[in-house]
Motif scaffolding. Sequence first.
Motif, short mmCIF file in Angstrom:
data_model
loop_
_atom_site.label_atom_id
_atom_site.label_comp_id
_atom_site.label_asym_id
_atom_site.label_seq_id
_atom_site.Cartn_x
_atom_site.Cartn_y
_atom_site.Cartn_z
N PHE A 48 0.81 -1.17 0.05
CA PHE A 48 -0.02 0.03 0.03
C PHE A 48 0.82 1.21 0.01
CE2 PHE A 48 -3.59 -2.92 1.42
CZ PHE A 48 -4.36 -2.52 0.55
N ALA A 49 2.09 1.30 0.51
CA ALA A 49 2.97 2.33 0.53
C ALA A 49 3.24 2.73 -1.04
CB ALA A 49 4.15 2.03 1.22
N ASP A 50 3.15 1.90 -2.03
CA ASP A 50 3.38 2.03 -3.24
C ASP A 50 2.13 2.63 -4.10
OD1 ASP A 50 6.22 1.03 -3.34
OD2 ASP A 50 5.20 -1.06 -3.06
N VAL A 51 0.91 2.67 -3.45
CA VAL A 51 -0.30 3.28 -3.97
C VAL A 51 -0.35 4.72 -4.11
CG1 VAL A 51 -2.64 3.29 -3.86
CG2 VAL A 51 -1.48 0.97 -3.53
N SER A 52 -0.57 5.23 -5.30
CA SER A 52 -0.63 6.58 -5.49
C SER A 52 -2.00 7.16 -5.37
CB SER A 52 0.26 7.07 -6.60
OG SER A 52 -0.36 6.51 -7.78
N LEU A 54 -1.70 9.15 2.69
CA LEU A 54 -2.79 8.57 2.12
C LEU A 54 -2.60 8.80 0.64
CD1 LEU A 54 -5.76 9.68 4.66
CD2 LEU A 54 -4.84 7.20 4.25
N PRO A 55 -2.96 8.05 -0.16
CA PRO A 55 -2.76 8.19 -1.81
C PRO A 55 -4.07 9.28 -2.12
CG PRO A 55 -4.00 6.01 -1.34
CD PRO A 55 -3.52 6.58 -0.10
N ALA A 56 -3.94 9.82 -3.41
CA ALA A 56 -4.95 10.62 -3.87
C ALA A 56 -6.07 9.62 -4.22
CB ALA A 56 -4.65 11.20 -5.34
N ARG A 57 -7.20 10.16 -3.88
CA ARG A 57 -8.61 9.12 -4.23
C ARG A 57 -9.91 10.05 -4.77
NH1 ARG A 57 -11.54 6.77 1.29
NH2 ARG A 57 -12.98 8.33 0.83
N THR A 58 -10.70 9.21 -4.96
CA THR A 58 -11.90 9.60 -5.67
C THR A 58 -13.06 8.50 -4.96
OG1 THR A 58 -11.17 10.51 -7.64
CG2 THR A 58 -13.51 10.28 -7.74
N ALA A 59 -13.88 8.94 -4.68
CA ALA A 59 -15.02 8.34 -4.15
C ALA A 59 -16.29 8.73 -4.67
CB ALA A 59 -15.27 8.29 -2.62
N ILE A 60 -17.05 7.25 -5.45
CA ILE A 60 -18.16 7.69 -6.12
C ILE A 60 -19.55 6.88 -5.52
CG2 ILE A 60 -19.09 7.36 -8.45
CD1 ILE A 60 -15.69 7.10 -8.85
N GLY A 61 -20.55 7.44 -5.62
CA GLY A 61 -21.88 6.87 -5.15
C GLY A 61 -22.39 6.29 -6.51
N VAL A 62 -22.63 4.79 -6.50
CA VAL A 62 -23.14 4.06 -7.72
C VAL A 62 -24.67 3.37 -7.37
CG1 VAL A 62 -20.89 3.74 -8.73
CG2 VAL A 62 -21.69 2.11 -6.94
N THR A 63 -25.28 3.15 -8.27
CA THR A 63 -26.64 2.56 -8.09
C THR A 63 -26.27 0.81 -7.55
OG1 THR A 63 -26.93 2.12 -10.38
CG2 THR A 63 -27.97 3.91 -9.27
N CYS A 114 -7.07 0.86 -7.80
CA CYS A 114 -5.83 1.82 -7.49
C CYS A 114 -4.82 1.57 -8.48
CB CYS A 114 -5.26 1.49 -6.10
SG CYS A 114 -4.80 -0.28 -5.89
N ILE A 115 -4.08 2.89 -8.22
CA ILE A 115 -2.91 2.64 -9.20
C ILE A 115 -1.72 2.71 -8.29
CG2 ILE A 115 -1.64 4.30 -10.98
CD1 ILE A 115 -4.51 5.24 -11.59
N ALA A 116 -0.61 1.97 -8.61
CA ALA A 116 0.75 1.98 -7.71
C ALA A 116 1.91 2.28 -8.77
CB ALA A 116 0.86 0.43 -7.17
N ARG A 117 2.96 2.46 -8.26
CA ARG A 117 4.05 2.77 -9.02
C ARG A 117 5.19 2.20 -8.23
NH1 ARG A 117 6.31 4.74 -13.48
NH2 ARG A 117 8.18 6.24 -13.12
N ARG A 118 5.84 1.40 -9.18
CA ARG A 118 7.28 0.63 -8.51
C ARG A 118 8.20 1.67 -7.94
NH1 ARG A 118 6.65 -4.52 -8.68
NH2 ARG A 118 5.20 -5.56 -10.32
N PRO A 119 8.67 1.28 -6.78
CA PRO A 119 9.69 2.46 -6.21
C PRO A 119 10.92 2.50 -7.09
CG PRO A 119 9.12 0.88 -4.44
CD PRO A 119 8.58 0.26 -5.97
N ASP A 120 11.24 1.28 -7.84
CA ASP A 120 12.61 1.30 -8.66
C ASP A 120 12.35 1.98 -10.06
OD1 ASP A 120 11.02 -0.76 -9.58
OD2 ASP A 120 12.54 -2.15 -9.23
N ALA A 121 11.05 2.48 -10.31
CA ALA A 121 10.61 3.01 -11.62
C ALA A 121 11.08 4.46 -11.65
CB ALA A 121 9.54 2.50 -12.06
N ALA A 122 11.06 5.10 -10.63
CA ALA A 122 11.05 6.58 -10.53
C ALA A 122 12.15 6.94 -10.94
CB ALA A 122 10.70 6.91 -9.06
#
Length: 131
Positions: free
Chosen positions: A69-73, A102-111, A123-131
């Motif tokens: 979860f530390a890699d989640v953006s 905490l990563p950026a986030r969008t919360a959406i109400g759905v039916t 979610c979207i994550a980024r490999r630490p060694d890819a930066a």
Amino acid sequence: MTYHMVPGAPTPVGPFQHAAEDGGWVFLTGQMPTDPAAPDAPLPDGIEAQATRVMDNLKLVLEGLDLSFADVSMCRVYLTEFKRDFAAFNAVYTRYFEPGKLPARTAIGVTALAVDALVEVDCIARRPDAA
């Protein structure tokens, strides 16, 4: 582009992989509150139990890809009962991240959601060694 199916992670409820990866960015498919050991079992009762199962499922996929979860953006949260469940979901969600990171986030109400779930998270994550 690399596509991933993670052994031990929940069986997808549709025609997709657990994740797609490109240039160090890892895009995780939305997880449902299904039990990976018993995919046909009834869903847990209530938003807290379903949120915990969803976040645990995301953790399985992340760990299967040597991420955490530390890699989640970024996360997207889908709630069928937004007003009722937003605060309770957040109480569960924040336990999975380091305080203040905490990563950026969008919360959406759905039916509605697949398998009649109350919540889904991708979610979207980024490999630490890819930066």
